[in-house]
Design a protein around this motif. Structure first.
Motif, mmCIF file in Angstrom:
data_model
loop_
_atom_site.group_PDB
_atom_site.id
_atom_site.type_symbol
_atom_site.label_atom_id
_atom_site.label_comp_id
_atom_site.label_asym_id
_atom_site.label_seq_id
_atom_site.Cartn_x
_atom_site.Cartn_y
_atom_site.Cartn_z
ATOM 1 N N ASN A 148 0.928 -1.113 0.107
ATOM 2 C CA ASN A 148 0.100 -0.031 -0.165
ATOM 3 C C ASN A 148 0.817 1.239 -0.129
ATOM 4 N N GLY A 236 -6.408 -6.879 5.380
ATOM 5 C CA GLY A 236 -5.731 -6.833 4.113
ATOM 6 C C GLY A 236 -4.624 -7.749 3.834
ATOM 7 N N SER A 302 -11.083 -3.882 -0.982
ATOM 8 C CA SER A 302 -11.805 -4.735 0.390
ATOM 9 C C SER A 302 -12.498 -3.787 1.361
ATOM 10 N N ASN A 331 -7.780 -0.447 0.104
ATOM 11 C CA ASN A 331 -6.852 -1.034 -0.904
ATOM 12 C C ASN A 331 -6.030 -2.125 -0.188
ATOM 13 N N LYS A 332 -6.387 -3.667 -0.454
ATOM 14 C CA LYS A 332 -5.724 -4.319 0.244
ATOM 15 C C LYS A 332 -4.002 -4.854 0.002
#
Length: 334
Positions: A148, A236, A302, A331-332
């Protein structure tokens, strides 16, 4: 002069494309099949052969479409192809071009070579050490590239993650290798998978430790930032670990069974030099399907229920939005 019917049609097509949402998924991402089609598209190894110039052109076209300025004569298929190249080569958070080795489209050629050699050279400790080290170096690059991007990680933290994961893989592989000396040969062939699985459980969380420490950005359904959540980061990262282990499992579990059977035939004993290339090809066959399959197990965007967030963040969201935000999104990573 009156415009021709063709020019009118062209004008209508151009006007419709200016309203085209290029970031809207081509396939429904709420379903497994939709995600599978999406990841078959962006993990396509053929995108690795595309030149840097063409990748930059694809990014420029995507950005133009986002701004509502599609070049005249551009077709929808061209936009879809540009987005495919963009998604395969540029980070979804930062928009920066990812290094070639770290791209998910490199998982098939890179993974098949390394995994094939790990499965072939599993008998001696030096070979086990070398190929586990190569594999963890490859994994570290992939994990860092697909982190990420909103959660920066220092060089020191990267080094700790790399050394720890490599040590875990080596300890698992060498320890099990020595332990299984008297075990059936098939059990020894499964040692590389045990090492890879153990290392993934260490490597990914450590490489993304900043997300666990500081949390990752969570948003509402319309991408409005709500805050940072460590619990979202845990969810995540857990999903990514499961995906990576699933990605490797079929090839590293089933292929040893196949090779165990094949190597009993006289013709296979005569071509031992070809065993490694054969395993590389067979691993590639598994990975072509397993890379998109594993990536598609969980949605890229997610979600987590508001009730599962940290109390302070939950109170903050409720204070601002009441009961209008039952779930938050993030955002995973991959």
């Amino acid at each position: 002069m009156k415009p021709t019917s063709n020019s009118k049609m062209q004008s209508k097509m151009t006007a419709s494309l200016t309203m085209f949402n290029i970031d809207a998924p081509r396939w429904d991402q709420s379903t497994f099949m939709g995600r599978l089609k999406h990841f078959f598209n962006i993990t396509d190894p053929r995108t690795l052969l595309v030149s840097e110039h063409e990748l930059d052109r694809a990014k420029a076209l995507v950005q133009s479409c986002r701004a509502g300025m599609v070049p005249p004569g551009t077709s929808q298929e061209q936009l879809f192809y540009a987005k495919k190249l963009y998604d395969s080569a540029f980070h979804p958070d930062s928009g920066e071009k990812m290094n070639l080795i770290g791209r998910m489209s490199f998982q098939v050629p890179g993974g098949m070579a390394i995994t094939g050699f790990m499965l072939q050279f599993y008998r001696t400790v030096p070979a086990v050490v070398f190929w586990q080290w190569v594999n963890q170096s490859f994994n570290a690059i992939v994990n860092y590239t697909n982190r990420n991007a909103a959660s920066p990680i220092s060089v020191k933290q990267i080094g700790i993650a790399y050394v720890t994961a490599t040590s875990t893989a080596l300890a698992t592989a060498v320890g099990l290798n020595l332990y299984t000396k008297r075990a059936p040969s098939l059990v020894a062939r499964w040692v590389p998978f045990a090492a890879v699985a153990a290392a993934n459980c260490v490597n990914i969380p450590l490489m993304r430790q900043q997300e666990l420490i500081n949390g990752i950005t969570v948003t509402d359904e319309n991408d409005n930032r709500l805050g940072e959540s460590r619990r979202a980061a845990v969810k995540g990262i857990t999903q990514v670990v499961i995906s990576r282990v699933t990605m490797a499992a079929p090839g590293m579990i089933l292929l040893p069974i196949i090779m165990e059977k094949l190597e009993k035939y006289p013709f296979m004993k005569k071509i031992q030099v070809l065993h490694a290339p054969l395993q590389i090809i067979l691993v590639g066959g598994f990975l072509v399907f397993m890379v998109p399959f594993a990536c598609a197990l969980f949605p890229q965007r997610s979600s987590i229920a508001l009730s599962h967030l940290e109390p302070d963040l939950r109170v903050s969201v409720v204070a601002q939005h009441g009961d209008k935000v039952p779930h938050v999104y993030f955002n995973k990573g991959l």
